[in-house]
Design an enzyme around this catalytic site. Structure first.
Site, PDB file in Angstrom:
ATOM      1  N   ASN A 130     -39.363  48.152 -44.363  1.00  0.00           N
ATOM      2  CA  ASN A 130     -40.763  47.944 -44.010  1.00  0.00           C
ATOM      3  C   ASN A 130     -41.224  46.580 -44.528  1.00  0.00           C
ATOM      4  O   ASN A 130     -41.198  46.328 -45.734  1.00  0.00           O
ATOM      5  CB  ASN A 130     -41.612  49.067 -44.610  1.00  0.00           C
ATOM      6  CG  ASN A 130     -43.062  49.022 -44.186  1.00  0.00           C
ATOM      7  OD1 ASN A 130     -43.654  47.960 -44.044  1.00  0.00           O
ATOM      8  ND2 ASN A 130     -43.654  50.187 -44.001  1.00  0.00           N
ATOM      9  N   GLU A 165     -36.528  41.416 -37.006  1.00  0.00           N
ATOM     10  CA  GLU A 165     -37.885  40.900 -37.169  1.00  0.00           C
ATOM     11  C   GLU A 165     -38.608  41.541 -38.349  1.00  0.00           C
ATOM     12  O   GLU A 165     -39.788  41.870 -38.275  1.00  0.00           O
ATOM     13  CB  GLU A 165     -38.696  41.077 -35.884  1.00  0.00           C
ATOM     14  CG  GLU A 165     -38.125  40.326 -34.700  1.00  0.00           C
ATOM     15  CD  GLU A 165     -39.074  40.314 -33.497  1.00  0.00           C
ATOM     16  OE1 GLU A 165     -40.205  40.822 -33.613  1.00  0.00           O
ATOM     17  OE2 GLU A 165     -38.679  39.783 -32.444  1.00  0.00           O
ATOM     18  N   GLU A 266     -32.461  38.170 -28.262  1.00  0.00           N
ATOM     19  CA  GLU A 266     -33.245  38.556 -27.085  1.00  0.00           C
ATOM     20  C   GLU A 266     -33.704  37.274 -26.409  1.00  0.00           C
ATOM     21  O   GLU A 266     -34.020  36.298 -27.093  1.00  0.00           O
ATOM     22  CB  GLU A 266     -34.504  39.374 -27.452  1.00  0.00           C
ATOM     23  CG  GLU A 266     -34.269  40.751 -27.995  1.00  0.00           C
ATOM     24  CD  GLU A 266     -35.576  41.439 -28.429  1.00  0.00           C
ATOM     25  OE1 GLU A 266     -35.489  42.537 -29.001  1.00  0.00           O
ATOM     26  OE2 GLU A 266     -36.662  40.858 -28.195  1.00  0.00           O
TER      27      GLU A 266
END
Length: 537
Positions: A130, A165, A266
């Site tokens: 997190n 990310e 990506e």
């Protein structure tokens, strides 16, 4: 008529023919891919490996207990989709979450037979680092190593992402220290288990203020700690852009001295639909292939975000305009490939880590490796513990209450200062019991000090334990929290860093003639390969 008393020999020949004549060895189609310097190479011939990838995952869950669907656990779906991947000249699929309780053999073999590799994220939605309250703890370590255990035996596993990310702007760069600790520990786990070397890396977003520092951070330091590769989710090329106008030229200059492979984890901007994928020719041109290792198009399935190459309705697949444009581009590339034999001495070099600054606050000193035996030993000695009937969602209030009265540094972790408490990687329950017990001991073990309105209770079975004394967390870097020199990928690179299972047995049998061998071989080959023969006496 054949004499079937040779059944044992028939079985031996059946195995031999099936493996040697009737099927293709998947490891021949997907030999392991290795990292040398800033490039991927096929391990069998040293030729450069460039990713022609597609992101492959739907949001629908496999069952009601999970929030995601594992695309590598449904044989019929994999069989349905593989022909479309082949049409698109695909050699890599990115999968964001896998279910370690399901079997993946069928799909992994389907894709291996098509020459397609898998790069998989180790996390899943409910078990990931997190960014707002980062931890590298036992639960995450167990999840990550479970995925490794599940997939290590497939030669078409290209690598693993230890995070996606996690750091996404200057406010949470400290979280990268926890991801890098995950990289370190997964690499060590793979080595300790004597698995084949599988690269472990990170997938970053394309944040203007942090993209150079984060790439340097994951590629710096000792080889045991640094990532094996770095992916970046980049959507800068939109419509009919160029190498210069898209930002690709500037990004290539920024990362030209990165000492690990970098690729687009990506890509595929959808500001203009349909997407014409004019960037593909440039990605696989000599302008980029010395720095970049290809990329992964986002994504296969059409969903609400309008990034799909195909639309799926049950078992029916309809290709979209994006599919046709991408197919045209990816099937017309002609890249030049490097060879691992030509890799220079610079291939073993590394970068200096970025210094703590206004836009970068991740320490070189990494969190310790989670140690389950230590946590179990420690918890066995708690005299005051959190009650079992307390819901974990209420732990926060208890932490806030007790930490106002005792020092909670032992359960804390700070990715900026590089200071990590000796209980910071244990479970939340153990950490809460640790501070409750500390308060209880501080209050001279008064029974009223172990109550907290019924949220804590005396542990009558507490054992006498010395596991907390003289404990030094393992796995952390020896460097201090403020160490490291400023560096960027565009600056000169600095200092260097540098089971086969056998079985034997015996079988005694009467010698048989060459005619009999030929007859048996012919029948076995016919059954295994689906060929029909009529044999006459």
């Amino acid at each position: 008529m054949l004499n079937f008393k040779f059944a044992p020999l028939l079985a031996i020949f059946a195995f031999f023919i099936q493996s040697s004549l009737c099927s293709t060895n998947t490891s021949d189609l997907t030999p392991p891919v290795e990292v040398v310097g800033n490039k991927f190479y096929f391990s069998n011939n040293g030729s450069q490996f460039l990713m022609r990838g597609i992101a492959y995952q739907q949001n629908t869950a496999n069952d009601s207990s999970l929030s995601f669907q594992d695309p590598l656990a449904d044989e019929s779906t994999c069989q349905r989709d593989v022909k479309y991947f082949q049409e698109l000249n695909t050699n890599v699929l990115r999968v964001y979450a896998v279910n370690t309780s399901l079997n993946h053999d069928a799909c992994m073999n389907i894709f291996a037979n098509a020459g397609i590799y898998i790069i998989a994220d180790l996390s899943e939605p409910d078990l990931s680092i997190n960014r707002d309250s980062p931890e590298w703890n036992l639960n995450l370590y167990q999840r990550y190593t479970d995925v490794v255990d599940m997939f290590q035996n497939y030669t078409n596993v290209l690598g693993f992402f230890a995070g996606n990310e996690v750091t996404n702007n200057v406010t949470n760069t400290d979280a990268s220290a926890f991801v890098k600790a995950a990289v370190r520990d997964v690499k060590k786990y793979i080595s300790d288990k004597n698995y084949r070397t599988i690269p472990v890396g990170y997938s970053s977003n394309d944040d203007e203020e942090t993209r150079v520092a984060i790439a340097d951070y994951f590629s710096c330091g000792e080889s045991s700690e640094k990532a094996d590769f770095f992916g970046i989710n980049m959507y800068e090329w939109c419509g009919n852009a160029t190498f210069q106008s898209s930002g690709y030229e500037a990004r290539t200059e920024e990362f030209q001295n990165l000492t690990i492979p970098i690729f687009f984890s990506e890509y595929g901007c959808n500001a203009d639909l349909p997407r014409r994928f004019t960037e593909v020719a440039t990605i696989f041109s000599t302008e980029m292939t010395d720095v970049w290792s290809g990329g992964i198009v986002y994504m296969y399935f059409q969903e609400e975000n309008d990034y799909g190459l195909v639309s799926v309705n049950g078992n029916s697949v309809s290709t979209m305009a994006d599919f046709q444009y991408y197919s045209s581009e990816i099937n017309n590339i002609s890249p030049s490939y490097a060879n691992s034999a030509s890799a220079s001495a610079a291939a073993t070099q590394t970068l200096a880590c970025p210094a703590i600054a206004a836009t970068w606050a991740a320490s070189e000193n990494l969190p310790p490796t989670p140690d389950e035996s230590y946590c179990n030993c420690l918890s066995s000695g708690f005299k005051c513990v959190v009650s079992d009937n307390v819901d974990s969602s209420d732990y926060g209030d208890l932490f806030g209450s007790v930490c106002a009265d005792v020092d909670c540094s032992d359960i804390s972790a700070n990715g900026t200062s590089g200071q990590y408490g000796k209980v910071s990687f244990c479970s939340d329950k153990d950490k809460l019991s640790y501070v409750l017990n500390a308060y209880y001991e501080q209050e001279n073990e008064n029974s009223s000090a172990c109550n907290f309105s019924g949220s804590a209770s005396i542990n009558s079975g507490a054992s006498s334990s010395s596991c907390s004394s003289n404990y030094t967390p393992s796995g952390g870097s020896s460097s201090n929290s403020s160490g490291g020199n400023s560096s960027s990928s565009s600056s000169k690179s600095t200092s260097s860093s540098t089971s086969t299972k056998k079985s034997s047995g015996s079988y005694s049998a009467r010698q048989i003639s060459k005619v009999e061998i030929l007859a048996i071989t012919t029948i076995v080959t016919g059954f295994m390969c689906g060929i029909s023969f009529v044999i006459f006496d």
